[in-house]
Design a protein around this motif. Sequence first.
Motif, PDB file in Angstrom:
ATOM      1  N   GLU A  63      29.059  43.943 -31.155  1.00 28.99           N
ATOM      2  CA  GLU A  63      29.514  45.329 -31.374  1.00 28.99           C
ATOM      3  C   GLU A  63      29.365  46.227 -30.134  1.00 28.99           C
ATOM      4  OE1 GLU A  63      31.188  48.407 -33.572  1.00 28.99           O
ATOM      5  OE2 GLU A  63      30.712  46.503 -34.523  1.00 28.99           O
ATOM      6  N   ALA A  66      32.378  46.354 -27.915  1.00 31.94           N
ATOM      7  CA  ALA A  66      33.668  46.738 -28.502  1.00 31.94           C
ATOM      8  C   ALA A  66      34.223  48.039 -27.931  1.00 31.94           C
ATOM      9  CB  ALA A  66      33.546  46.831 -30.022  1.00 31.94           C
ATOM     10  N   ASP A  67      33.391  48.841 -27.285  1.00 29.82           N
ATOM     11  CA  ASP A  67      33.852  50.112 -26.710  1.00 29.82           C
ATOM     12  C   ASP A  67      34.252  49.996 -25.248  1.00 29.82           C
ATOM     13  OD1 ASP A  67      33.371  51.398 -29.125  1.00 29.82           O
ATOM     14  OD2 ASP A  67      31.282  51.809 -28.604  1.00 29.82           O
ATOM     15  N   ASP A  68      34.209  48.779 -24.691  1.00 34.49           N
ATOM     16  CA  ASP A  68      34.528  48.592 -23.269  1.00 34.49           C
ATOM     17  C   ASP A  68      36.000  48.917 -23.014  1.00 34.49           C
ATOM     18  OD1 ASP A  68      35.118  47.636 -20.706  1.00 34.49           O
ATOM     19  OD2 ASP A  68      33.670  46.006 -20.863  1.00 34.49           O
ATOM     20  N   PRO A  69      36.284  49.969 -22.197  1.00 32.13           N
ATOM     21  CA  PRO A  69      37.677  50.368 -21.962  1.00 32.13           C
ATOM     22  C   PRO A  69      38.469  49.352 -21.133  1.00 32.13           C
ATOM     23  CG  PRO A  69      36.171  51.658 -20.600  1.00 32.13           C
ATOM     24  CD  PRO A  69      35.331  50.813 -21.500  1.00 32.13           C
ATOM     25  N   ASP A  73      43.080  45.740 -26.637  1.00 43.56           N
ATOM     26  CA  ASP A  73      42.814  46.094 -28.042  1.00 43.56           C
ATOM     27  C   ASP A  73      42.426  44.885 -28.887  1.00 43.56           C
ATOM     28  OD1 ASP A  73      43.307  48.712 -27.487  1.00 43.56           O
ATOM     29  OD2 ASP A  73      45.363  48.724 -28.271  1.00 43.56           O
ATOM     30  N   ARG A  76      38.816  43.923 -28.089  1.00 43.47           N
ATOM     31  CA  ARG A  76      37.884  44.924 -28.650  1.00 43.47           C
ATOM     32  C   ARG A  76      37.756  44.740 -30.155  1.00 43.47           C
ATOM     33  NH1 ARG A  76      39.869  48.679 -24.854  1.00 43.47           N
ATOM     34  NH2 ARG A  76      41.302  49.590 -26.335  1.00 43.47           N
ATOM     35  N   LYS A  80      34.337  43.863 -32.250  1.00 44.29           N
ATOM     36  CA  LYS A  80      33.873  44.896 -33.175  1.00 44.29           C
ATOM     37  C   LYS A  80      33.404  44.256 -34.481  1.00 44.29           C
ATOM     38  CE  LYS A  80      35.583  49.213 -35.078  1.00 44.29           C
ATOM     39  NZ  LYS A  80      36.770  50.051 -35.179  1.00 44.29           N
TER      40      LYS A  80
END
Length: 196
Positions: A63, A66-69, A73, A76, A80
């Motif tokens: 988790e 999951a926010d790694d830019p 998509d 991610r 997540k």
Amino acid sequence: MILPIVAYGDPVLRKKCEPIGEDYPQLKELIANMWETMYAANGVGLAAPQIGRDIRIFLVDTEPFADDPDLDDAEREQLKGFQQVFINAEILEETGDSWSFNEGCLSIPDVREDVSRKPELTIRFLDEEFQEHTLTFDGLLARVIQHEYDHIEGVLFTDHISTLKKRLLKNRLSNISKGKISVDYKMRFPAMKRKR
């Protein structure tokens, strides 16, 4: 209960771990303690040798990635909410062109190095209910699983780096095993008589 994480230099980190059966004593409690220990140390994976047990169990929660830019998509979304216990795991196949990623380890705090691994793996394992699965993972999720799987094989991420880099890290690794490092989670250092 939060358990101390075993530091670099402890022989348990170099053992090829033993498979376990459903009758392993207090397994549910052990798994709960491993999750609690991993989260307290802000990890994304934890293997039994890292808490001093030479058994084939590790767990993963990706988790935080999951926010790694920098990820697309689909990746991610894959990371997540991925939370899994792996018991008696066996990697069946690793495929694709190797890629490098900067890895670290709770047992080797403040050391990070680029490690090259294959991007896809197929793994057979039992979940915490002892149901068997054979699944294929790729990308960053595969890498986290490979890193934790290495632990139950007695391998550390530093084994994957060049001889020169290992020499450069020698003093830092020695200091870790002696407890000459500041960490914000509970650890057990092999070269110290008392627990920290």
